[in-house]
Design an enzyme around this catalytic site. Structure first.
Site, PDB file in Angstrom:
ATOM      1  N   HIS A   1       3.529   6.470  -6.586  1.00  0.00           N
ATOM      2  CA  HIS A   1       2.912   8.178  -7.117  1.00  0.00           C
ATOM      3  C   HIS A   1       3.727   8.946  -7.191  1.00  0.00           C
ATOM      4  O   HIS A   1       3.237   9.890  -8.281  1.00  0.00           O
ATOM      5  CB  HIS A   1       1.469   8.208  -6.453  1.00  0.00           C
TER       6      HIS A   1
ATOM      7  N   HIS B   1       1.639   4.356  -2.612  1.00  0.00           N
ATOM      8  CA  HIS B   1       1.717   5.574  -2.464  1.00  0.00           C
ATOM      9  C   HIS B   1       2.962   6.697  -3.213  1.00  0.00           C
ATOM     10  O   HIS B   1       3.068   7.891  -3.689  1.00  0.00           O
ATOM     11  CB  HIS B   1       1.671   6.475  -1.030  1.00  0.00           C
TER      12      HIS B   1
ATOM     13  N   HIS C   1       0.420  -1.457   0.126  1.00  0.00           N
ATOM     14  CA  HIS C   1      -0.040  -0.321   0.111  1.00  0.00           C
ATOM     15  C   HIS C   1       1.035   1.326   0.200  1.00  0.00           C
ATOM     16  O   HIS C   1       0.222   2.145  -0.720  1.00  0.00           O
ATOM     17  CB  HIS C   1      -1.388  -0.201   1.864  1.00  0.00           C
ATOM     18  N   GLU C   2       1.317   0.962   0.887  1.00  0.00           N
ATOM     19  CA  GLU C   2       2.486   2.738   0.894  1.00  0.00           C
ATOM     20  C   GLU C   2       2.921   2.590  -0.021  1.00  0.00           C
ATOM     21  O   GLU C   2       4.147   3.790  -0.556  1.00  0.00           O
ATOM     22  CB  GLU C   2       3.468   2.158   2.190  1.00  0.00           C
TER      23      GLU C   2
END
Ligand SMILES: [Zn+2]
Length: 685
Positions: free
Chosen positions: A481, A478, A474-475
């Protein structure tokens, strides 16, 4: 790091930023250009933002009484400086003057979007209101800050006001050893080492509701929980009404129908009604399955207790569904740890997404200097780049660089394990936003990922749970991105996107934690390197979809409450909150033997910040719908298909906020969102 060095540095940066803003206000004539106005305004605060970002980072990873004191001393000044900008009439005048120039009118592409987004930021904060209304807006903002702070204190204080000491261990039958140990430790700190203490803090009370065999104790705990934000002097009823009323007034002042239209206007949903429609549609589709699950749970209780089927009491839901889960999916998260050694998972993850997106992640040596000045160098694991060691804030911090061939896209730190000076949870953050520069070069980005995972024990590498692995992915979503952004304007780069779009990359990457093909790349037994057995994976899958409709309906119910309150604020602000919760919203909840106090009095997401998640709770489900839909392309074209991966990088991950989120999504999917995908994935279609 000396905390004493921070205060003079930040004050200097503040002074510089203020001087640059003063100079900005004097721009006129030929100085009214893209470079001076748009880029000039952005760069006026850049040094301050970077420096202040570093202080915030240290506050998160290297907290100390000194640093906290410094941070809290500076916080009001820095906050006041930033909030003053959008209400400053002179700054706004420069933007208006520039917007009227021929150059501004002919801006194209990203430069046009930069102008439009900047103007929209100012207008959203009331820049274009007449002075009287600006004054009222400032009053509303101040009142909202105060009332939401009070709401949050009421929740906290009424939570802390309750405790119960148990002297007979039989009353705690069913609780796992970790919960018992916590309760014992908690009683000991209160000088009652012979008892067990239960409080309304989640880690204390939840195990009781979930595992406690003693129904009377569960009832007592549930009743106490339902009084949070309600009982005595901590009653939030009036505050809810006042906050809703202030938000409604603010939205109308800024030309919107209601607060839900205000918060969603620049998000993907665009209007409160569209957000509501999304939530209501989904509820209609899962309701039959939800009702079936409610009946199943009632039947399960009657089977266990050997009596007639009846409606459950509110303190029975958690208990019987946990019992049912253990009976049907006796699945232990601990059992998977041997396949998730932290080093192997991370190396495998870098390789997996490296191949998928066409990038290479390499490690660099690090150097840590302790308080006495002693330096220690840590040699990086392969694949490693030969270069001078990078200075880090803790010996466990690692450093990596990301390349696309010879192009250096960016670098990042990782800091995975808990310590006292570090805050809880997992997060991604960034220090520098790079991107293409006017001279044709590329400035590398700089970011970081932090977590609080199971630490290494006895010199062996840490073994993670599947849940922890999912958090790492998940991290990393980010982070990519941010690191893969190719946007030339810093304010439009990376993760600075619409609230209901920002979780798309992070939640999307979690999907690769569930596919056999991708698990084979990073889930390898720490002793023999074997793949995760597929029967274990099947059990994991089945357990994750257990009572999926009830889980989904709970999220939808919170979203519906949030949108109802903010769309119909005028009607509901003085209405009976409990009547709305128990009657109007009955079909969104599991039926129960009694009426219960409304969630609105202890819903901190909605009422503990001036905005926070208000009229935005729907975005959890919205982002899930986006990523589940986006992942169908990989399911169809190949989970490891690098052609689709490259497309995702080019059309989504590199784009930041350079285009509207719905357009970015459509470019990748070739169509609008189909929210059926998330239901299919959760077994609810
Ligand atoms: Zn996230």
């Amino acid at each position: 790091m000396q905390s004493s060095a921070i205060e003079p540095d930040i004050r200097e940066a503040l002074k510089q930023a203020q001087a640059r803003i003063e100079a900005f206000k004097k721009l006129s004539g030929p100085q009214l250009s893209y470079a001076h106005v748009l880029l000039g305004f952005e760069s006026a605060t850049k040094d301050l933002s970077r420096a202040w970002g570093l202080v915030g980072h240290l506050d998160s990873v290297l907290n100390s009484p000194d640093l906290r004191k410094t941070y809290n001393a500076l916080l009001p000044e820095v906050t006041a400086f930033y909030t003053s900008l959008t209400l400053d009439p002179d700054i706004w005048q420069v933007f208006k003057n520039y917007a009227n120039t021929a150059e501004a009118k002919s801006l194209q592409g990203i430069k046009r979007r930069f102008l439009e987004e900047t103007i929209a930021d100012f207008e959203e904060n009331g820049a274009s209101l007449p002075p009287e209304e600006k004054k009222r807006l400032a009053e509303i903002n101040a009142a909202l800050a105060e009332k939401t702070q009070k709401y949050s204190e009421n929740v906290l204080d009424s939570t802390n006001d309750w405790e119960i000491f148990i002297d007979d261990e039989n009353q705690l039958k069913g609780l796992p050893p970790s919960a018992l140990a916590l309760a014992k430790q908690s009683a000991t700190t209160k000088s009652r080492p012979d008892s067990w203490r239960i409080t309304l803090q989640q880690p204390s009370v939840f195990p009781v509701l979930q595992y406690g065999e003693d129904a009377a104790l569960r009832q007592k705990c549930w009743e106490a929980l339902s009084q949070v934000g309600y009982k005595g002097k901590w009653d939030n009823t009036l505050l809810v009404s006042e906050i809703l009323s202030l938000r409604d007034e603010k939205a109308r002042l800024l030309g919107r129908k209601h607060f839900a239209d205000f918060t969603t206007a620049r998000r993907m949903a665009q209007t409160g009604d569209q957000a509501l429609k999304f939530i209501e549609d989904m509820a209609v589709r899962i309701r039959p399955k939800f009702e079936q699950e409610v009946e199943e749970l009632e039947q399960y209780r009657s089977k266990i207790e050997k009596d007639a089927v009846r409606i459950l009491h509110p303190w029975e839901f958690g208990f019987y569904s946990e019992k049912m889960r253990r009976e049907y999916h006796g699945f232990d998260d601990e059992a998977l740890r041997p396949w998730f050694p932290v080093e192997g998972v991370i190396a495998g993850m870098f390789k997996l997404f490296g191949n998928l997106f066409g990038i290479q992640v390499v490690a660099r040596d690090t150097i840590y200097v302790d308080a006495t000045g002693k330096a220690e160098v840590f040699k990086a694991a392969a694949p490693r780049v030969e270069n001078s060691p990078v200075s880090v804030w803790h010996p466990e911090v690692r450093f990596y660089e990301v390349y696309d061939g010879s192009r250096h896209l960016g670098s990042f730190y990782t800091d995975w394990f808990p310590r006292e000076s570090k805050r809880g949870g997992a997060w991604m953050n960034f220090f520098r936003t790079g991107g293409p520069r006017p001279d044709g070069s590329f400035a590398p980005h700089l970011g970081l990922m932090c977590g609080n995972f199971t630490p290494p024990v006895n010199g062996q590498q840490a073994l993670l749970t599947h849940d922890e692995v999912t958090t790492v992915f998940h991290e990393f979503g980010h982070l990519l991105h941010h690191l893969l952004s190719e946007v030339e304007v810093e304010s439009l780069s990376g993760v600075r996107v619409a609230w209901d779009f920002v979780e798309l990359p992070s939640q999307l990457l979690e999907n690769w934690c569930w596919e056999e093909e991708s698990l084979a790349l990073f889930a390898r037994h720490h002793q023999n390197g074997e793949k995760l057995p597929s029967d274990l994976l099947k059990k994991l899958d089945a357990a994750s979809n257990f009572r999926a409709a009830s889980q989904c309906m709970r999220q939808l119910c919170f979203s519906k409450l949030d949108l109802d309150l903010h769309i119909r604020a005028n009607e509901l602000k003085n209405a009976d909150l409990d009547k709305h919760w128990n009657d109007a919203m009955a079909s969104w909840q599991t039926r129960t033997s009694q009426r219960v106090p409304s969630m609105a009095r202890r819903f901190s997401h909605l009422f503990s910040d001036a905005t926070g998640y208000a009229a935005g709770y729907y975005s959890y489900k919205w982002a899930e719908a986006l990523e589940a839909d986006a992942f169908t392309r990989f399911l169809k074209e190949g989970v490891l298909n690098s052609k689709v991966g490259r497309e995702l990088r080019e059309k989504v991950l590199s784009k930041g906020n350079s285009e509207p989120a719905d357009q970015i999504f459509r470019d990748f999917m070739g169509r609008n969102l189909d929210s059926e995908a998330v239901l299919v994935r959760d077994g609810l279609a």
